[in-house]
Design an enzyme around this catalytic site. Structure first.
Site, PDB file in Angstrom:
ATOM      1  N   CYS A  55     -65.254 -50.818 -95.657  1.00  0.00           N
ATOM      2  CA  CYS A  55     -64.275 -49.989 -94.944  1.00  0.00           C
ATOM      3  C   CYS A  55     -63.581 -50.783 -93.836  1.00  0.00           C
ATOM      4  CB  CYS A  55     -64.974 -48.772 -94.359  1.00  0.00           C
ATOM      5  SG  CYS A  55     -66.143 -49.197 -93.044  1.00  0.00           S
ATOM      6  N   ALA A  58     -65.787 -52.020 -91.113  1.00  0.00           N
ATOM      7  CA  ALA A  58     -66.529 -53.217 -91.521  1.00  0.00           C
ATOM      8  C   ALA A  58     -65.686 -54.473 -91.296  1.00  0.00           C
ATOM      9  CB  ALA A  58     -66.953 -53.112 -92.983  1.00  0.00           C
ATOM     10  N   ARG A  89     -74.827 -59.570 -91.847  1.00  0.00           N
ATOM     11  CA  ARG A  89     -73.868 -60.571 -92.332  1.00  0.00           C
ATOM     12  C   ARG A  89     -74.334 -61.995 -92.041  1.00  0.00           C
ATOM     13  NH1 ARG A  89     -68.549 -61.828 -90.026  1.00  0.00           N
ATOM     14  NH2 ARG A  89     -67.132 -62.642 -91.595  1.00  0.00           N
ATOM     15  N   HIS A 190     -59.410 -56.279 -90.552  1.00  0.00           N
ATOM     16  CA  HIS A 190     -59.092 -57.653 -90.133  1.00  0.00           C
ATOM     17  C   HIS A 190     -57.789 -57.636 -89.340  1.00  0.00           C
ATOM     18  CE1 HIS A 190     -60.974 -58.969 -94.241  1.00  0.00           C
ATOM     19  NE2 HIS A 190     -61.921 -58.780 -93.340  1.00  0.00           N
TER      20      HIS A 190
HETATM   21 FE1  CFM Z   1     -63.048 -64.074 -95.410  1.00  0.00          FE
HETATM   22 FE2  CFM Z   1     -64.333 -63.557 -97.388  1.00  0.00          FE
HETATM   23 FE3  CFM Z   1     -63.981 -61.774 -95.426  1.00  0.00          FE
HETATM   24 FE4  CFM Z   1     -65.495 -63.991 -95.035  1.00  0.00          FE
HETATM   25 FE5  CFM Z   1     -67.698 -62.517 -95.579  1.00  0.00          FE
HETATM   26 FE6  CFM Z   1     -66.478 -62.118 -97.901  1.00  0.00          FE
HETATM   27 FE7  CFM Z   1     -66.160 -60.320 -96.012  1.00  0.00          FE
HETATM   28 MO1  CFM Z   1     -68.467 -60.593 -97.149  1.00  0.00          MO
HETATM   29  S1  CFM Z   1     -64.561 -65.333 -96.349  1.00  0.00           S
HETATM   30  S2  CFM Z   1     -64.068 -63.041 -93.793  1.00  0.00           S
HETATM   31  S3  CFM Z   1     -67.510 -64.271 -94.293  1.00  0.00           S
HETATM   32  S4  CFM Z   1     -62.616 -62.506 -96.857  1.00  0.00           S
HETATM   33  S5  CFM Z   1     -68.424 -62.824 -97.493  1.00  0.00           S
HETATM   34  S6  CFM Z   1     -65.206 -63.346 -99.289  1.00  0.00           S
HETATM   35  S7  CFM Z   1     -66.432 -60.016 -98.043  1.00  0.00           S
HETATM   36  S8  CFM Z   1     -67.965 -60.518 -94.923  1.00  0.00           S
HETATM   37  S9  CFM Z   1     -64.367 -59.634 -95.075  1.00  0.00           S
END
Ligand code: CFM
Length: 534
Positions: A55, A58, A89, A190
């Site tokens: 989500c 997250a 994580r 993000h």
């Molecule tokens: Fe970038 Fe990723 Fe992500 Fe990531 Fe992660 Fe991820 Fe994630 Mo899990 S590199 S930041 S450290 S998009 S593994 S593939 S899904 S937490 S949001």
């Protein structure tokens, strides 16, 4: 190994028409003869389908904001949201010159623990009181408040609470309206995190770290210690790491983020907003890198050195690459003998499904199916498609900041790198400055690209395409295990790592080879199948 159209069709045969129509747009069988193969991405998951996505909360709290080690991150919401985003994580942190041990709060969990009563009467007072308690007990340098779904629904004004608390205590309190339901996945989180940090934190510091080559690493979260391995190599070459954002990062370092020469972008999906905004506001160039894989790491190191165009730096880079590759070669070779010719199926969030293909290639393995949970079309097809991406109600829900050059700190990109404009233009042709090519270009014909893969599709792929290994997420890993296909969780690495850089490649090779050789997978038989035999 090539997959056929028929195989893909069979996989989707049980879908009702509307679902089929939708899901077909998220699947590509790579054929380079077709001029443009577009994919649909960053759109809503079909209700009722078991997606692997997370989500918005997250993406904001868990991914970008949470790893900042010297801030207290308060989850405003029910205890479950805080508990399940606490420590899983594996973004590691340690004390350093600017952050003593007592200023690191990464292992603690802070939550307003909203109860029914608070949902009915509002949680603002509870949140304000909690901030007061946190300041009194811990004296953090700054605080973040991250909202969960119910907060948006009841309408608590976290911005007002943050502003008042900031005035009361004289420290920055950042409010992130990152309610879980915002946007279609963690990707929205993000963006919300990037915007707030860019507007309110970056650029506030004044301390440039000493050194000739001062760089930031953006989109690197130190999962299992990844960024420590990168720092080892980069510092030996002669770089000063100004800030890794946000793996093992401090609030102090992020304030100084603009005081470097170059932004390296590891995870494009989660942080490209800041890279782009820093380019607009400060003129700072960014370079796409990939430190996953021996060859990929070496290539990224060479590209960074080229950005400075400095002979001594290039020489040192080559020296370190030669020593490190020679050191890891026998180990990689040993495991390559076990892994060679095997196939992989990868579904991770937004970057790793691409990055890890290089490390698998080092081991002689081919990625035959790859997909992202929540990436955008540019992460598949390259940044060149950005202008053609149509926004929808969900994506327009997240504000785009349009920044103008900063009066005091703006410099042209080539000035940062101490070169002429002509040289900089030449450089851009050789290395990926302000550019990410996306995953699709590195996949071969006959291989499958899949967006927002769901439980059913994962099962079908495992059953019909039969990859040797599934590099997966937290939930889907068990589907794979139960079907007798070894599965490695690529988000937190299942308690191991680091996997980045040279040492990381050796760890990964060892772990994958172990999984390939264990006899456990051949012994999986459901008890009823055993009984039926009798
Ligand atoms: Fe970038 Fe990723 Fe992500 Fe990531 Fe992660 Fe991820 Fe994630 Mo899990 S590199 S930041 S450290 S998009 S593994 S593939 S899904 S937490 S949001």
């Amino acid at each position: 190994m090539a997959i056929t159209d028929k195989q893909l069709e069979d996989m989707l045969v049980s879908y009702p028409d509307l679902v089929l129509k939708n899901r077909k747009k998220h699947l590509i069988l790579k054929k380079s003869a077709e001029s443009c193969q577009t994919i649909e991405a960053n759109t809503r998951t079909i209700p009722g389908i078991i997606s692997q996505r997370g989500c918005c909360f997250a993406g904001c709290k868990g991914v970008v904001v949470g790893p900042i080690k010297d801030m207290v991150h308060i989850v405003h919401g029910p205890v479950g949201c805080a508990y399940y985003s606490w420590g899983t994580r594996r973004n590691k942190a340690r004390a350093d010159d600017t952050t003593p041990k007592e200023n690191i709060y990464s292992q603690l969990c802070f939550v307003t623990d909203m109860q029914e009563k608070d949902i009915v009467f509002g949680g603002e007072k509870k949140l304000a009181k909690m901030i007061d308690e946190v300041v009194e007990m811990l004296h953090p340098r700054a605080i973040s408040i991250c909202s969960t779904c119910p907060i948006g629904l009841i309408g608590d004004d976290i911005n007002a609470v943050a502003k008042a608390a900031s005035e009361r205590h004289g420290i920055q309190v950042l409010a992130f309206s990152c309610e879980g339901y915002k946007g279609v996945s963690q990707s929205a989180g993000h963006h919300i995190a990037n915007n707030n940090i860019m507007e309110n934190v970056i650029g506030k510091g004044t301390q440039r770290k000493p050194g000739k080559y001062v760089i930031n690493i953006l989109g690197e979260y130190n999962i299992g210690g990844d960024s420590w391995e990168l720092e080892r190599v980069l510092e030996e070459i002669g770089y000063t790491i100004n800030c890794v954002m946000t793996g093992d990062s401090s609030y102090v370092d992020i304030r100084n983020l603009h005081l470097a020469d170059l932004n390296l972008v590891q995870c494009h999906r989660s942080i490209n907003y800041i890279a782009e905004m820093m380019q607009a506001k400060y003129g700072m160039p960014w370079l796409k890198v990939n430190f996953i894989g021996v060859d990929a790491t070496a290539e990224s190191l060479r590209n960074i050195a080229q950005c400075y165009g400095d002979e001594a730096l290039t020489r040192k880079t080559e020296e370190v690459i030669a020593r490190e590759t020679a050191r890891v070669a026998p180990v990689m070779e040993h495991y390559r003998k076990i892994c060679e010719g095997k196939t992989a199926f990868i579904v991770v969030g937004g970057s790793r499904s691409h990055h890890y293909q290089y490390l698998l290639r080092d081991l002689g393995m081919e990625t035959i199916v790859a997909g992202y949970e929540f990436a955008h079309r540019d992460d598949y097809e390259g940044r060149e498609v950005i202008s053609t991406i149509k926004g929808d109600a969900d994506s327009r829900n997240i504000p785009e900041l349009h920044l103008t050059p900063d009066k005091e700190n703006y410099q042209e990109a080539h000035v940062y790198l101490n070169m002429t404009l002509e040289k900089f233009e030449e450089l851009k042709k050789k290395v990926p400055i302000s550019y990410y090519e996306g995953m699709n270009k590195s996949m071969k014909d006959g291989h499958v690209i899949i967006d927002d893969a769901n439980h059913h599709e994962v099962e079908e792929i495992l059953r019909t395409i039969k990859p040797s290994i599934y590099l997966s997420g937290v939930r889907d890993k068990y589907i794979s295990h139960k079907m007798g296909v070894p599965s490695k969780q690529l988000h937190s690495y299942d308690y191991t790592g680091p996997y980045a850089g040279f040492n990381g490649a050796m760890n990964f090779a060892r772990d994958i080879a172990n999984m390939m050789t264990t006899p456990a997978w051949g012994l999986i038989k459901a008890p009823w199948e055993e009984q039926r035999k009798k």
